[in-house]
Design a protein around this motif. Structure first.
Motif, PDB file in Angstrom:
ATOM      1  N   GLY A   1     -18.693  -0.274 -14.095  1.00  0.00           N
ATOM      2  CA  GLY A   1     -19.390  -1.373 -14.757  1.00  0.00           C
ATOM      3  C   GLY A   1     -19.410  -2.618 -13.891  1.00  0.00           C
ATOM      4  O   GLY A   1     -18.685  -2.725 -12.894  1.00  0.00           O
ATOM      5  N   PRO A   2     -20.225  -3.592 -14.282  1.00  0.00           N
ATOM      6  CA  PRO A   2     -20.367  -4.807 -13.479  1.00  0.00           C
ATOM      7  C   PRO A   2     -19.076  -5.612 -13.327  1.00  0.00           C
ATOM      8  O   PRO A   2     -18.805  -6.145 -12.241  1.00  0.00           O
ATOM      9  CB  PRO A   2     -21.436  -5.614 -14.200  1.00  0.00           C
ATOM     10  N   ALA A   3     -18.266  -5.697 -14.360  1.00  0.00           N
ATOM     11  CA  ALA A   3     -17.019  -6.466 -14.258  1.00  0.00           C
ATOM     12  C   ALA A   3     -16.061  -5.797 -13.274  1.00  0.00           C
ATOM     13  O   ALA A   3     -15.445  -6.466 -12.437  1.00  0.00           O
ATOM     14  CB  ALA A   3     -16.362  -6.612 -15.620  1.00  0.00           C
ATOM     15  N   ARG A   4     -15.957  -4.490 -13.364  1.00  0.00           N
ATOM     16  CA  ARG A   4     -15.079  -3.747 -12.454  1.00  0.00           C
ATOM     17  C   ARG A   4     -15.602  -3.845 -11.018  1.00  0.00           C
ATOM     18  O   ARG A   4     -14.832  -3.992 -10.071  1.00  0.00           O
ATOM     19  CB  ARG A   4     -15.001  -2.283 -12.895  1.00  0.00           C
ATOM     20  N   ARG A   5     -16.921  -3.781 -10.841  1.00  0.00           N
ATOM     21  CA  ARG A   5     -17.526  -3.880  -9.522  1.00  0.00           C
ATOM     22  C   ARG A   5     -17.215  -5.240  -8.890  1.00  0.00           C
ATOM     23  O   ARG A   5     -16.854  -5.330  -7.721  1.00  0.00           O
ATOM     24  CB  ARG A   5     -19.036  -3.646  -9.606  1.00  0.00           C
ATOM     25  N   ARG A   6     -17.313  -6.327  -9.686  1.00  0.00           N
ATOM     26  CA  ARG A   6     -16.981  -7.665  -9.166  1.00  0.00           C
ATOM     27  C   ARG A   6     -15.512  -7.733  -8.753  1.00  0.00           C
ATOM     28  O   ARG A   6     -15.182  -8.300  -7.708  1.00  0.00           O
ATOM     29  CB  ARG A   6     -17.305  -8.735 -10.202  1.00  0.00           C
ATOM     30  N   LEU A   7     -14.643  -7.142  -9.558  1.00  0.00           N
ATOM     31  CA  LEU A   7     -13.214  -7.133  -9.243  1.00  0.00           C
ATOM     32  C   LEU A   7     -12.954  -6.381  -7.937  1.00  0.00           C
ATOM     33  O   LEU A   7     -12.194  -6.841  -7.086  1.00  0.00           O
ATOM     34  CB  LEU A   7     -12.425  -6.493 -10.383  1.00  0.00           C
ATOM     35  N   LEU A   8     -13.603  -5.246  -7.764  1.00  0.00           N
ATOM     36  CA  LEU A   8     -13.423  -4.469  -6.535  1.00  0.00           C
ATOM     37  C   LEU A   8     -13.925  -5.246  -5.320  1.00  0.00           C
ATOM     38  O   LEU A   8     -13.268  -5.256  -4.270  1.00  0.00           O
ATOM     39  CB  LEU A   8     -14.137  -3.124  -6.650  1.00  0.00           C
ATOM     40  N   HIS A   9     -15.068  -5.912  -5.463  1.00  0.00           N
ATOM     41  CA  HIS A   9     -15.574  -6.745  -4.365  1.00  0.00           C
ATOM     42  C   HIS A   9     -14.567  -7.845  -4.029  1.00  0.00           C
ATOM     43  O   HIS A   9     -14.326  -8.136  -2.851  1.00  0.00           O
ATOM     44  CB  HIS A   9     -16.918  -7.381  -4.738  1.00  0.00           C
ATOM     45  N   ARG A  10     -13.993  -8.457  -5.055  1.00  0.00           N
ATOM     46  CA  ARG A  10     -13.010  -9.529  -4.836  1.00  0.00           C
ATOM     47  C   ARG A  10     -11.806  -9.000  -4.058  1.00  0.00           C
ATOM     48  O   ARG A  10     -11.320  -9.648  -3.121  1.00  0.00           O
ATOM     49  CB  ARG A  10     -12.567 -10.110  -6.182  1.00  0.00           C
ATOM     50  N   HIS A  11     -11.333  -7.801  -4.430  1.00  0.00           N
ATOM     51  CA  HIS A  11     -10.184  -7.209  -3.741  1.00  0.00           C
ATOM     52  C   HIS A  11     -10.509  -6.853  -2.286  1.00  0.00           C
ATOM     53  O   HIS A  11      -9.678  -7.069  -1.395  1.00  0.00           O
ATOM     54  CB  HIS A  11      -9.693  -5.965  -4.483  1.00  0.00           C
TER      55      HIS A  11
ATOM     56  N   ALA B   1     -19.537 -11.287   8.042  1.00  0.00           N
ATOM     57  CA  ALA B   1     -20.668 -10.861   7.210  1.00  0.00           C
ATOM     58  C   ALA B   1     -20.198  -9.951   6.080  1.00  0.00           C
ATOM     59  O   ALA B   1     -20.671 -10.067   4.948  1.00  0.00           O
ATOM     60  CB  ALA B   1     -21.720 -10.162   8.058  1.00  0.00           C
ATOM     61  N   GLN B   2     -19.256  -9.060   6.379  1.00  0.00           N
ATOM     62  CA  GLN B   2     -18.733  -8.173   5.345  1.00  0.00           C
ATOM     63  C   GLN B   2     -17.938  -8.952   4.301  1.00  0.00           C
ATOM     64  O   GLN B   2     -18.039  -8.670   3.100  1.00  0.00           O
ATOM     65  CB  GLN B   2     -17.848  -7.070   5.966  1.00  0.00           C
ATOM     66  N   ILE B   3     -17.166  -9.927   4.770  1.00  0.00           N
ATOM     67  CA  ILE B   3     -16.403 -10.761   3.833  1.00  0.00           C
ATOM     68  C   ILE B   3     -17.367 -11.511   2.917  1.00  0.00           C
ATOM     69  O   ILE B   3     -17.175 -11.536   1.698  1.00  0.00           O
ATOM     70  CB  ILE B   3     -15.478 -11.734   4.594  1.00  0.00           C
ATOM     71  N   ALA B   4     -18.406 -12.097   3.494  1.00  0.00           N
ATOM     72  CA  ALA B   4     -19.398 -12.822   2.693  1.00  0.00           C
ATOM     73  C   ALA B   4     -20.089 -11.891   1.701  1.00  0.00           C
ATOM     74  O   ALA B   4     -20.303 -12.259   0.540  1.00  0.00           O
ATOM     75  CB  ALA B   4     -20.433 -13.486   3.600  1.00  0.00           C
ATOM     76  N   PHE B   5     -20.430 -10.679   2.142  1.00  0.00           N
ATOM     77  CA  PHE B   5     -21.072  -9.702   1.261  1.00  0.00           C
ATOM     78  C   PHE B   5     -20.195  -9.427   0.046  1.00  0.00           C
ATOM     79  O   PHE B   5     -20.674  -9.403  -1.092  1.00  0.00           O
ATOM     80  CB  PHE B   5     -21.332  -8.400   2.036  1.00  0.00           C
ATOM     81  N   HIS B   6     -18.899  -9.232   0.265  1.00  0.00           N
ATOM     82  CA  HIS B   6     -17.998  -8.914  -0.845  1.00  0.00           C
ATOM     83  C   HIS B   6     -17.737 -10.133  -1.725  1.00  0.00           C
ATOM     84  O   HIS B   6     -17.613  -9.987  -2.948  1.00  0.00           O
ATOM     85  CB  HIS B   6     -16.712  -8.286  -0.326  1.00  0.00           C
ATOM     86  N   HIS B   7     -17.688 -11.323  -1.144  1.00  0.00           N
ATOM     87  CA  HIS B   7     -17.569 -12.523  -1.977  1.00  0.00           C
ATOM     88  C   HIS B   7     -18.809 -12.661  -2.862  1.00  0.00           C
ATOM     89  O   HIS B   7     -18.700 -12.996  -4.040  1.00  0.00           O
ATOM     90  CB  HIS B   7     -17.397 -13.781  -1.115  1.00  0.00           C
ATOM     91  N   GLU B   8     -19.963 -12.418  -2.284  1.00  0.00           N
ATOM     92  CA  GLU B   8     -21.197 -12.491  -3.073  1.00  0.00           C
ATOM     93  C   GLU B   8     -21.185 -11.446  -4.184  1.00  0.00           C
ATOM     94  O   GLU B   8     -21.547 -11.733  -5.326  1.00  0.00           O
ATOM     95  CB  GLU B   8     -22.400 -12.285  -2.163  1.00  0.00           C
ATOM     96  N   GLY B   9     -20.752 -10.244  -3.865  1.00  0.00           N
ATOM     97  CA  GLY B   9     -20.667  -9.182  -4.877  1.00  0.00           C
ATOM     98  C   GLY B   9     -19.669  -9.510  -5.961  1.00  0.00           C
ATOM     99  O   GLY B   9     -19.796  -9.034  -7.102  1.00  0.00           O
TER     100      GLY B   9
END
Length: 52
Positions: free
Chosen positions: A7-17, A35-43
């Motif tokens: 789900g979207p909440a779990r996906r955001r949490l995984l990106h944050r981690h 760029a990868q760090i920025a991608f995951h922060h955005e996610g």
């Protein structure tokens, strides 16, 4: 795709981690993975941290 299986909440949490992990692993020289760090922060919904 694996992202569609969570789900979207779990996906955001995984990106944050992942962003935090990359920052920690590359703290001495983050430029090669910035760029990868920025991608995951955005996610994670952290556009300000992603440099937006």
């Amino acid at each position: 795709m694996a992202a569609e299986l969570v789900g979207p909440a779990r996906r955001r949490l995984l990106h944050r981690h992942v962003a935090a992990g990359l920052e920690s692993l590359h703290s001495a020289e983050p430029e090669p993975v910035s760029a990868q760090i920025a991608f995951h922060h955005e996610g994670a919904g952290a556009a300000a941290a992603a440099g937006a």
